[in-house]
Design an enzyme around this catalytic site. Structure first.
Site, short mmCIF file in Angstrom:
data_model
loop_
_atom_site.label_atom_id
_atom_site.label_comp_id
_atom_site.label_asym_id
_atom_site.label_seq_id
_atom_site.Cartn_x
_atom_site.Cartn_y
_atom_site.Cartn_z
N ARG A 267 -8.94 -0.56 4.67
CA ARG A 267 -7.99 0.73 4.14
C ARG A 267 -6.53 -0.23 3.65
NH1 ARG A 267 -6.68 5.34 7.54
NH2 ARG A 267 -5.54 5.67 5.47
N LYS B 128 0.82 -1.31 0.08
CA LYS B 128 0.08 -0.02 0.04
C LYS B 128 0.98 0.99 0.07
CE LYS B 128 -1.77 1.41 3.99
NZ LYS B 128 -1.39 3.00 4.29
N ASP C 201 4.67 20.19 7.73
CA ASP C 201 5.56 21.13 7.80
C ASP C 201 6.92 21.00 6.89
OD1 ASP C 201 5.78 19.50 10.14
OD2 ASP C 201 7.84 20.48 10.27
N PRO D 146 1.55 16.65 11.17
CA PRO D 146 1.78 17.68 10.38
C PRO D 146 2.42 17.57 9.13
CG PRO D 146 3.42 17.39 12.07
CD PRO D 146 2.49 16.35 12.30
#
Ligand code: EPZ
Length: 420
Positions: free
Chosen positions: A399, A22, A124, A122
């Site tokens: 998933r 995946k 970033d 995050p």
């Protein structure tokens, strides 16, 4: 909504085949945005996450055909540069279309991915790398808008507080392959899935050195051509079956067992008294006598993978003695503790660590799936536990595990789907 009902407590036997990876498929499918020429990608697992990525490619203007594990991608018209919220918010891996869209179209508008149960997650580092290549970034209304007159190669340090970032490395690589000049990425992710993406990009005509190492050197080219590429197998799926075999004392053969990508796991299991052997493609598990507790910290590759942390905790839950498990990648990835404790496990959080006091056997109980790998831990716990386990919200499992219940039934597991 469906649930899985498992009658556990006995060994399994037979052969199980590992599907395509995946976490290699997602960035490699995103990389198809870097060329207008026809591409064929094989060994693509049929998962919720890969189908979300294919939907996203269609929404961006690609024609996508799927026959079994073979995906054919064509470009019929203009490629759209906006990746919409509803697809990106369902699967954060979609964020890795940012780099290829920006590299190919010189603009990209991609919804910021949400957080999830395993952490804030995050982006970033993704934005730092894209900016270093000369993109102008605006964040507005939950979207990142990146534009450029032309990306220029740069020397980028991509290490973060938790070490390297898999998808940030993928995003920056895919932006840099068409940038002008040379890009060096320091503290790049070394995961086999990033190495697989690099091999695919090189097959498309990209100039990249240092694949699978913390320093990747990219020399920009004018364009990339089409490709026919086969994705590696899924080392996390393979590792999940190895831990299942150890927990249930099952003598199973794991075909395409990714042995060479699982050395951190097999090293820990050797210490625990679990012998993992490979004849090249297949992997077998032998549990000699009793198990020994082993403490583990997860780290970026080649360290112990965070995606096997929950499954390993399930094994330690039934290993006599105390083991300490710390996730250095996602410090809060412990939602599975409460569910394992519902099955009689004796696990507690102590600050950043989890203290696992092994018990002789787990007892079946109704439990709730949460993040993908925590759900896998509950499945293997249910197969080892005495009695019946019901696992609710199994869409989390779908998933990332292709036909898991069918594959386990083939091993003799008493596992069935039922309507909630
Ligand atoms: C990939 O996610 C995998 N997903 C995850 O697998 C896996 O757990 C993770 O890598 C770590 O191995 C895919 O490949 C689709 P990261 P990714 O960026 O790339 C922090 C699964 O179960 N970070 O390597 O999103 C981050 O918070 C999934 O298959 C920043 O601080 O993970 C984390 O603590 C779950 N800033 C650490 O770095 C950033 O800009 C590693 O995250 C990016 C990440």
């Amino acid at each position: 909504m469906e649930k899985l009902v498992i009658e556990g407590g006995f060994p399994l036997k037979g052969e199980v085949k590992v599907s395509g990876s995946k976490n290699a498929a997602l960035p490699i499918l995103a990389a198809m945005l870097l060329t207008d020429e026809p591409c064929v990608i094989r060994n693509v697992p049929k998962l919720r996450d890969t189908s979300t990525m294919l939907k996203l490619l269609r929404s961006l203007g690609k024609t996508v055909d799927v026959i079994d594990d073979k995906v054919t991608i064509l470009t019929k018209g203009e490629i759209n540069y906006i990746a919409d919220y509803k697809l990106v918010s369902t699967m954060r891996g979609s964020f890795c279309v940012l780099g290829p869209l920006l590299g190919k179209l010189k603009k990209a508008k991609v919804s910021l991915p949400g957080g999830c149960v395993i952490g804030v997650r995050p982006v970033d580092l993704h934005l730092k790398g894209i900016k270093a290549l000369g993109a102008k970034l605006e964040v507005d209304g939950g979207y990142v808008l990146a534009t450029t007159k032309g990306l220029k190669g740069a020397h980028i340090y991509l290490g973060g507080v938790f070490g390297s970032s898999v998808l940030a490395t993928a995003n920056v690589m895919m932006a840099a392959v068409l940038a002008e000049g040379e890009t060096i990425i320091e503290s790049a992710a070394c995961e086999p899935e990033i190495e697989d993406l690099t091999n695919c990009l090189i097959a498309m005509g990209a100039k990249i050195e240092g694949k699978g190492t913390p320093r990747i050197r990219i020399t920009g080219v004018k364009s990339l051509h089409g490709v026919s590429y086969e994705i590696i197998h899924d080392r996390i799926e393979a590792g999940t079956y190895i831990l299942l075999a150890a927990m249930t004392r099952s003598n199973i053969t794991i075909v395409n067992g990714c042995y060479q990508h699982l050395m951190a796991l097999t090293d820990v299991l050797e210490q625990a008294g679990v012998n993992v052997i490979s004849d090249g493609n297949n992997v077998k598990v032998k549990v000699k006598g009793g198990l020994q507790p082993v403490s583990v910290n997860t780290y970026p590759y080649p360290g112990f993978p965070t995606d096997l942390q929950a499954q390993f905790m399930a094994l330690m839950a039934v290993t006599p003695g105390v083991s300490i498990i710390t996730d250095k990648v996602y410090p809060d990835r412990f939602i599975h503790i409460a569910e394992l404790n519902r099955m009689g496990a004796n696990i507690r959080r102590e600050g950043m660590c989890s203290i696992v006091q092994g018990i002789p056997v787990l007892k079946g109980a109704p439990v709730m799936a949460s993040d993908l790998r925590a759900s896998a831990a509950l499945v293997i716990a249910g197969l080892a536990a005495k009695g019946k386990t019901e696992i609710h919200r199994i869409y989390h499992l779908e998933r990332g595990y292709e036909n898991l219940d069918q594959k386990l039934s083939m091993l003799g597991a008493k596992i069935r789907r039922e309507k909630e």
